[in-house]
Design an enzyme around this catalytic site. Structure first.
Site, mmCIF file in Angstrom:
data_model
loop_
_atom_site.group_PDB
_atom_site.id
_atom_site.type_symbol
_atom_site.label_atom_id
_atom_site.label_comp_id
_atom_site.label_asym_id
_atom_site.label_seq_id
_atom_site.Cartn_x
_atom_site.Cartn_y
_atom_site.Cartn_z
ATOM 1 N N VAL A 1 0.804 -1.223 0.000
ATOM 2 C CA VAL A 1 0.000 0.000 0.000
ATOM 3 C C VAL A 1 0.840 1.277 0.000
ATOM 4 O O VAL A 1 0.292 2.377 0.034
ATOM 5 C CB VAL A 1 -0.991 0.012 1.179
ATOM 6 C CG1 VAL A 1 -2.080 -1.034 0.975
ATOM 7 C CG2 VAL A 1 -0.276 -0.200 2.507
ATOM 8 N N LYS B 1 3.096 8.848 12.325
ATOM 9 C CA LYS B 1 1.755 8.714 12.885
ATOM 10 C C LYS B 1 1.149 10.082 13.209
ATOM 11 O O LYS B 1 -0.071 10.267 13.135
ATOM 12 C CB LYS B 1 1.789 7.835 14.130
ATOM 13 C CG LYS B 1 1.840 6.347 13.817
ATOM 14 C CD LYS B 1 0.613 5.898 13.041
ATOM 15 C CE LYS B 1 0.558 4.390 12.875
ATOM 16 N NZ LYS B 1 -0.640 3.964 12.100
ATOM 17 N N ASN C 1 -5.466 0.550 8.133
ATOM 18 C CA ASN C 1 -4.905 -0.079 9.329
ATOM 19 C C ASN C 1 -3.394 -0.301 9.251
ATOM 20 O O ASN C 1 -2.726 -0.403 10.282
ATOM 21 C CB ASN C 1 -5.594 -1.422 9.561
ATOM 22 C CG ASN C 1 -4.926 -2.246 10.635
ATOM 23 O OD1 ASN C 1 -4.960 -1.908 11.819
ATOM 24 N ND2 ASN C 1 -4.273 -3.329 10.229
ATOM 25 N N TYR D 1 8.729 6.763 13.570
ATOM 26 C CA TYR D 1 7.368 6.236 13.635
ATOM 27 C C TYR D 1 6.410 7.274 14.206
ATOM 28 O O TYR D 1 5.312 7.498 13.672
ATOM 29 C CB TYR D 1 7.354 4.972 14.489
ATOM 30 C CG TYR D 1 5.974 4.435 14.787
ATOM 31 C CD1 TYR D 1 5.249 3.770 13.805
ATOM 32 C CD2 TYR D 1 5.401 4.574 16.052
ATOM 33 C CE1 TYR D 1 3.976 3.260 14.078
ATOM 34 C CE2 TYR D 1 4.141 4.077 16.326
ATOM 35 C CZ TYR D 1 3.432 3.425 15.335
ATOM 36 O OH TYR D 1 2.181 2.935 15.607
#
Length: 251
Positions: free
Chosen positions: A65, A162, A91, A158
């Site tokens: 993705v 996010k 997700n 990370y």
């Protein structure tokens, strides 16, 4: 009781853990479920068969993705097989490398951005025409509690990615409201899933003591929040990000 009869749902990264739990709950409530994983594995094909045996119309599409062409092919599969998409659950996410910020390479930074943020951009943009053609469609993005607390030391790449997902969730909620598409986010706290390299209770016992409910979350705990946001019960809710973390944010 929620019902998703005849709704078509795409859950990215649904081979295991939180994604699999989300897909399972949608299936129980009548949805047609499109599963996704980076590659085809015996486990995910077995999961698809289990859903079919339970009466669910389910299919699987292997796709990276973070790559436009593969996401586009996934869109074509959904368009051909179902003709629409009602619910998108972004997700996919991973914290792949933990190291001091001063030592992160360009490649490592880009990898975290691609997996966690670019994937949301690509999948949402590609699926948008299908969502726009469905009445009352919904997008739910999996964010993370690190957007509130900064995450663990060594996890800045990370955390930054996010943070982008959180901001994009709110931006899309504003922009897509004109299309009657609701966009919300769910932020997992400490959850026992394959996101962690080992049993989370053994890995982070000190963190559990700081959680008011004194337990690690289960993937199913997150699934409930995702299903709520995409249900008619949340028809007047958009641009919200709910942390599901046992009350950890109260500390």
């Amino acid at each position: 009781m929620f019902a998703f009869t005849d709704k078509v749902v795409l859950v990215t990264g649904s081979a295991s853990g939180i994604g699999k739990a989300i897909a399972s709950e949608y299936a129980k409530l009548g949805a047609k479920v499109v599963l996704n994983n980076l590659v085809e594995t015996p486990d995910i094909l077995e999961f698809v068969e289990e859903l079919k045996q339970q009466g669910t119309e389910a299919s699987f599409v292997a796709a990276d993705v973070s790559k436009r062409a593969e996401v586009h092919n996934m869109k074509l599969h959904i368009e051909k097989q179902y003709g629409k998409l009602d619910i998108l659950v972004n997700n996919v996410g991973a914290s792949l490398i933990k190291k001091p910020f001063s030592e992160i390479t360009d490649e490592e930074w880009d990898l975290h951005s691609d997996v966690n943020l670019k994937s949301v951009y690509l999948v949402t943009q590609e699926m948008l025409p299908l969502l726009q053609s469905s009445e009352g469609s919904s997008i739910v993005n999996l964010c993370s509690s690190v957007i509130r607390n900064g995450g663990i030391i060594g996890g800045s790449a990370y955390t930054a990615a996010k943070g982008g997902v959180d901001a994009l969730t709110r931006a899309l909620a504003k922009e897509l409201a004109a299309d009657k598409i609701r966009v919300n986010g769910v932020s997992p706290g400490l959850v026992d899933s394959n996101f962690h390299s080992e049993n989370v209770a053994n890995k982070y016992p000190h963190l559990i003591q700081e959680i008011p409910l004194k337990r690690v979350g289960k993937p199913e705990d997150l699934a409930g929040a995702v299903l709520f946001f995409s249900s008619p019960y949340a028809s007047y809710v958009t641009g919200e990000v709910l942390e599901v973390g046992g009350g950890a944010r109260l500390k």
